[in-house]
Write a protein that holds these residues in place. Structure first.
Motif, PDB file in Angstrom:
ATOM      1  N   ASP A  76       0.828  -1.207   0.000  1.00 22.66           N
ATOM      2  CA  ASP A  76       0.000   0.000   0.000  1.00 22.66           C
ATOM      3  C   ASP A  76       0.864   1.259   0.000  1.00 22.66           C
ATOM      4  OD1 ASP A  76      -1.624   2.172   1.819  1.00 22.66           O
ATOM      5  OD2 ASP A  76      -2.970   1.005   0.547  1.00 22.66           O
ATOM      6  N   ALA A  77       1.970   1.224   0.755  1.00 24.99           N
ATOM      7  CA  ALA A  77       2.843   2.388   0.846  1.00 24.99           C
ATOM      8  C   ALA A  77       3.494   2.711  -0.496  1.00 24.99           C
ATOM      9  CB  ALA A  77       3.922   2.138   1.906  1.00 24.99           C
ATOM     10  N   ILE A  78       4.012   1.693  -1.171  1.00 23.03           N
ATOM     11  CA  ILE A  78       4.688   1.923  -2.449  1.00 23.03           C
ATOM     12  C   ILE A  78       3.713   2.472  -3.484  1.00 23.03           C
ATOM     13  CG2 ILE A  78       5.897   0.810  -4.370  1.00 23.03           C
ATOM     14  CD1 ILE A  78       6.966  -1.205  -2.306  1.00 23.03           C
ATOM     15  N   VAL A  79       2.560   1.833  -3.602  1.00 21.02           N
ATOM     16  CA  VAL A  79       1.578   2.263  -4.597  1.00 21.02           C
ATOM     17  C   VAL A  79       1.084   3.678  -4.298  1.00 21.02           C
ATOM     18  CG1 VAL A  79      -0.716   1.808  -5.532  1.00 21.02           C
ATOM     19  CG2 VAL A  79       0.858  -0.086  -5.154  1.00 21.02           C
ATOM     20  N   THR A  80       0.781   3.946  -3.021  1.00 18.87           N
ATOM     21  CA  THR A  80       0.275   5.267  -2.643  1.00 18.87           C
ATOM     22  C   THR A  80       1.306   6.363  -2.896  1.00 18.87           C
ATOM     23  OG1 THR A  80      -1.162   4.308  -0.941  1.00 18.87           O
ATOM     24  CG2 THR A  80      -0.637   6.641  -0.749  1.00 18.87           C
ATOM     25  N   CYS A  81       2.535   6.127  -2.431  1.00 19.75           N
ATOM     26  CA  CYS A  81       3.579   7.139  -2.559  1.00 19.75           C
ATOM     27  C   CYS A  81       3.958   7.355  -4.024  1.00 19.75           C
ATOM     28  CB  CYS A  81       4.805   6.718  -1.757  1.00 19.75           C
ATOM     29  SG  CYS A  81       6.043   8.014  -1.587  1.00 19.75           S
ATOM     30  N   PHE A  82       4.089   6.274  -4.794  1.00 20.67           N
ATOM     31  CA  PHE A  82       4.471   6.432  -6.190  1.00 20.67           C
ATOM     32  C   PHE A  82       3.356   7.097  -6.996  1.00 20.67           C
ATOM     33  CE2 PHE A  82       5.150   4.675 -10.554  1.00 20.67           C
ATOM     34  CZ  PHE A  82       6.309   5.398 -10.818  1.00 20.67           C
ATOM     35  N   SER A  83       2.122   6.802  -6.644  1.00 26.16           N
ATOM     36  CA  SER A  83       0.999   7.458  -7.322  1.00 26.16           C
ATOM     37  C   SER A  83       1.021   8.960  -7.052  1.00 26.16           C
ATOM     38  CB  SER A  83      -0.329   6.860  -6.847  1.00 26.16           C
ATOM     39  OG  SER A  83      -0.418   5.503  -7.207  1.00 26.16           O
ATOM     40  N   LEU A  84       1.360   9.332  -5.807  1.00 30.26           N
ATOM     41  CA  LEU A  84       1.459  10.754  -5.476  1.00 30.26           C
ATOM     42  C   LEU A  84       2.591  11.414  -6.268  1.00 30.26           C
ATOM     43  CD1 LEU A  84       0.582  13.144  -3.692  1.00 30.26           C
ATOM     44  CD2 LEU A  84       2.269  12.371  -2.007  1.00 30.26           C
ATOM     45  N   ILE A  85       3.730  10.731  -6.335  1.00 32.63           N
ATOM     46  CA  ILE A  85       4.865  11.263  -7.098  1.00 32.63           C
ATOM     47  C   ILE A  85       4.483  11.441  -8.566  1.00 32.63           C
ATOM     48  CG2 ILE A  85       7.170  10.700  -7.972  1.00 32.63           C
ATOM     49  CD1 ILE A  85       7.748   9.381  -5.296  1.00 32.63           C
ATOM     50  N   SER A  86       3.763  10.476  -9.106  1.00 32.88           N
ATOM     51  CA  SER A  86       3.354  10.534 -10.512  1.00 32.88           C
ATOM     52  C   SER A  86       2.452  11.733 -10.764  1.00 32.88           C
ATOM     53  CB  SER A  86       2.625   9.243 -10.900  1.00 32.88           C
ATOM     54  OG  SER A  86       3.476   8.125 -10.775  1.00 32.88           O
ATOM     55  N   SER A  87       1.496  11.945  -9.879  1.00 33.62           N
ATOM     56  CA  SER A  87       0.578  13.076 -10.073  1.00 33.62           C
ATOM     57  C   SER A  87       1.292  14.414  -9.921  1.00 33.62           C
ATOM     58  CB  SER A  87      -0.584  12.985  -9.073  1.00 33.62           C
ATOM     59  OG  SER A  87      -0.110  13.076  -7.740  1.00 33.62           O
ATOM     60  N   ILE A  88       2.243  14.479  -8.964  1.00 31.15           N
ATOM     61  CA  ILE A  88       2.995  15.729  -8.780  1.00 31.15           C
ATOM     62  C   ILE A  88       3.907  15.985  -9.978  1.00 31.15           C
ATOM     63  CG2 ILE A  88       4.727  16.893  -7.365  1.00 31.15           C
ATOM     64  CD1 ILE A  88       3.646  15.377  -4.960  1.00 31.15           C
ATOM     65  N   SER A  89       4.575  14.923 -10.460  1.00 24.75           N
ATOM     66  CA  SER A  89       5.462  15.062 -11.611  1.00 24.75           C
ATOM     67  C   SER A  89       4.698  15.492 -12.856  1.00 24.75           C
ATOM     68  CB  SER A  89       6.195  13.740 -11.874  1.00 24.75           C
ATOM     69  OG  SER A  89       7.000  13.378 -10.772  1.00 24.75           O
ATOM     70  N   ALA A  90       3.492  14.990 -13.002  1.00 24.02           N
ATOM     71  CA  ALA A  90       2.667  15.350 -14.164  1.00 24.02           C
ATOM     72  C   ALA A  90       2.237  16.806 -14.115  1.00 24.02           C
ATOM     73  CB  ALA A  90       1.441  14.458 -14.239  1.00 24.02           C
ATOM     74  N   SER A  91       2.209  17.384 -12.922  1.00 23.98           N
ATOM     75  CA  SER A  91       1.798  18.783 -12.795  1.00 23.98           C
ATOM     76  C   SER A  91       2.972  19.746 -12.947  1.00 23.98           C
ATOM     77  CB  SER A  91       1.129  19.003 -11.434  1.00 23.98           C
ATOM     78  OG  SER A  91       2.058  18.815 -10.377  1.00 23.98           O
ATOM     79  N   THR A  92       4.122  19.206 -13.383  1.00 28.17           N
ATOM     80  CA  THR A  92       5.344  19.985 -13.680  1.00 28.17           C
ATOM     81  C   THR A  92       5.896  20.704 -12.453  1.00 28.17           C
ATOM     82  OG1 THR A  92       4.169  22.018 -14.323  1.00 28.17           O
ATOM     83  CG2 THR A  92       4.537  20.374 -16.041  1.00 28.17           C
ATOM     84  N   ARG A  93       5.642  20.185 -11.281  1.00 25.71           N
ATOM     85  CA  ARG A  93       6.240  20.771 -10.085  1.00 25.71           C
ATOM     86  C   ARG A  93       7.684  20.287  -9.945  1.00 25.71           C
ATOM     87  NH1 ARG A  93       2.921  23.076  -6.190  1.00 25.71           N
ATOM     88  NH2 ARG A  93       0.697  23.037  -6.679  1.00 25.71           N
ATOM     89  N   SER A  94       8.458  20.944  -9.099  1.00 22.13           N
ATOM     90  CA  SER A  94       9.869  20.617  -8.940  1.00 22.13           C
ATOM     91  C   SER A  94      10.055  19.397  -8.052  1.00 22.13           C
ATOM     92  CB  SER A  94      10.611  21.810  -8.323  1.00 22.13           C
ATOM     93  OG  SER A  94      10.173  22.018  -6.982  1.00 22.13           O
ATOM     94  N   SER A  95      11.293  18.878  -8.062  1.00 23.48           N
ATOM     95  CA  SER A  95      11.600  17.717  -7.224  1.00 23.48           C
ATOM     96  C   SER A  95      11.499  18.076  -5.745  1.00 23.48           C
ATOM     97  CB  SER A  95      13.003  17.194  -7.544  1.00 23.48           C
ATOM     98  OG  SER A  95      13.972  18.218  -7.356  1.00 23.48           O
ATOM     99  N   GLY A  96      11.722  19.371  -5.427  1.00 25.48           N
ATOM    100  CA  GLY A  96      11.549  19.804  -4.037  1.00 25.48           C
ATOM    101  C   GLY A  96      10.116  19.637  -3.581  1.00 25.48           C
ATOM    102  N   ASP A  97       9.179  19.958  -4.452  1.00 32.13           N
ATOM    103  CA  ASP A  97       7.759  19.764  -4.134  1.00 32.13           C
ATOM    104  C   ASP A  97       7.449  18.289  -3.925  1.00 32.13           C
ATOM    105  OD1 ASP A  97       7.162  22.497  -4.350  1.00 32.13           O
ATOM    106  OD2 ASP A  97       6.931  22.336  -6.524  1.00 32.13           O
ATOM    107  N   VAL A  98       8.065  17.454  -4.765  1.00 31.13           N
ATOM    108  CA  VAL A  98       7.848  16.006  -4.649  1.00 31.13           C
ATOM    109  C   VAL A  98       8.301  15.510  -3.280  1.00 31.13           C
ATOM    110  CG1 VAL A  98       8.566  13.749  -5.506  1.00 31.13           C
ATOM    111  CG2 VAL A  98       8.029  15.570  -7.122  1.00 31.13           C
ATOM    112  N   LEU A  99       9.478  15.941  -2.836  1.00 34.70           N
ATOM    113  CA  LEU A  99      10.008  15.482  -1.549  1.00 34.70           C
ATOM    114  C   LEU A  99       9.156  15.978  -0.378  1.00 34.70           C
ATOM    115  CD1 LEU A  99      13.854  15.922  -2.100  1.00 34.70           C
ATOM    116  CD2 LEU A  99      12.574  13.782  -1.941  1.00 34.70           C
ATOM    117  N   VAL A 100       8.803  17.258  -0.401  1.00 30.46           N
ATOM    118  CA  VAL A 100       8.012  17.820   0.704  1.00 30.46           C
ATOM    119  C   VAL A 100       6.646  17.143   0.791  1.00 30.46           C
ATOM    120  CG1 VAL A 100       6.843  19.887   1.550  1.00 30.46           C
ATOM    121  CG2 VAL A 100       9.174  20.052   0.670  1.00 30.46           C
TER     122      VAL A 100
END
Length: 259
Positions: free
Chosen positions: A42-66
């Motif tokens: 659940d953790a991997i799928v949830t976290c990676f899905s969040l990263i995918s959605s943030i990356s698709a919104s063209t936010r920076s890697s700093g936003d991804v980490l926070v």
């Protein structure tokens, strides 16, 4: 006579065939294995899905980490507490159900014995054998109570050694450890590149490796085929990530947040 020999030969062949069958794979046992595997998945799928959605919104890697670590901690606490509450409730229900069963056997022994007798007959046991088994159990009240819980209520007797808080703590720890895998790419690659696309690809690779590892563990627990288990686990992660990435990209365009 010939027919009897033929039937006997067929029976022998059937027994031999059953004996030659490969022994089923033994499940992997462990007190906290289930909590680790399913919290990790659940953790991997949830976290990676969040990263995918943030990356698709063209936010920076700093936003991804926070956002990623904030979500990871919050979800980890929620998962751990949820496992604690669930385990505590299950144990409390089992304790209460055992008290009720014990009272019924003490005050309505004959009726309870008949119910258990009918249960064994329904399972295909001969009436004489069923009667003998029930009469033996009747000599040992604690065993009779436990057997009634399992046979008629489908509940295991409460385990006094089981500590719900341990399950909650293990679930929280597993969620944090495995959920961190997709985020590691954005940390490890900082000295080597500032390209967020490269970091996202790295997150994909690390997530796939973590999912494959947990797929193997899941197959080990359930005694399933390793290849199929890994494939299903990776497929689950890919579908969730693709949906999150697509939705994130779509909402970014709709909201006009693109650079």
């Amino acid at each position: 006579m010939a027919e009897t020999e033929s039937n006997g030969g067929a029976t022998t062949s059937l027994l031999r065939a059953e004996g030659d069958r490969e022994r089923p794979r033994k499940p992997w046992k462990g007190e906290f294995v289930k909590s680790i595997v399913y919290a990790g998945l659940d953790a991997i799928v949830t976290c990676f899905s969040l990263i995918s959605s943030i990356s698709a919104s063209t936010r920076s890697s700093g936003d991804v980490l926070v956002l990623g670590f904030a979500n990871l901690i919050a979800d980890g606490i929620s998962m751990g507490f949820g496992d604690f509450v669930s385990s505590s409730t299950e144990k409390d229900v089992s304790v209460k159900e055992r008290e009720v069963t014990e009272w019924d056997i003490t005050h309505h022994a004959a009726a309870e014995h008949r119910d258990l007798l009918r249960q064994y007959q329904a399972l295909g046991m001969d009436i004489n054998d069923a009667t003998m088994v029930v009469n033996i159990f009747a000599k040992y009240k604690d065993i009779m109570v436990d057997e009634k819980m399992v046979a008629q209520k489908g509940m295991l007797p409460p385990d006094e050694a089981d500590k719900p808080w341990k399950h909650g703590l293990v679930t929280f720890a597993a969620f944090i450890v495995f959920g961190s895998a997709p985020l590691l790419s954005f940390i490890v690659l900082i000295p080597f590149t500032h390209d967020d696309t490269v970091k996202f690809v790295g997150a994909c690779v690390l997530s796939a490796l973590a999912l494959a590892l947990l797929g193997i563990a899941k197959a080990k627990i359930a005694g399933q085929n390793y290849t199929l288990s890994v494939a299903m686990t990776l497929f689950n992660g890919a579908i969730a990530a693709a949906a999150a990435y697509t939705l994130g990209s779509l909402l970014t365009k709709v909201a006009g947040l693109e650079d």
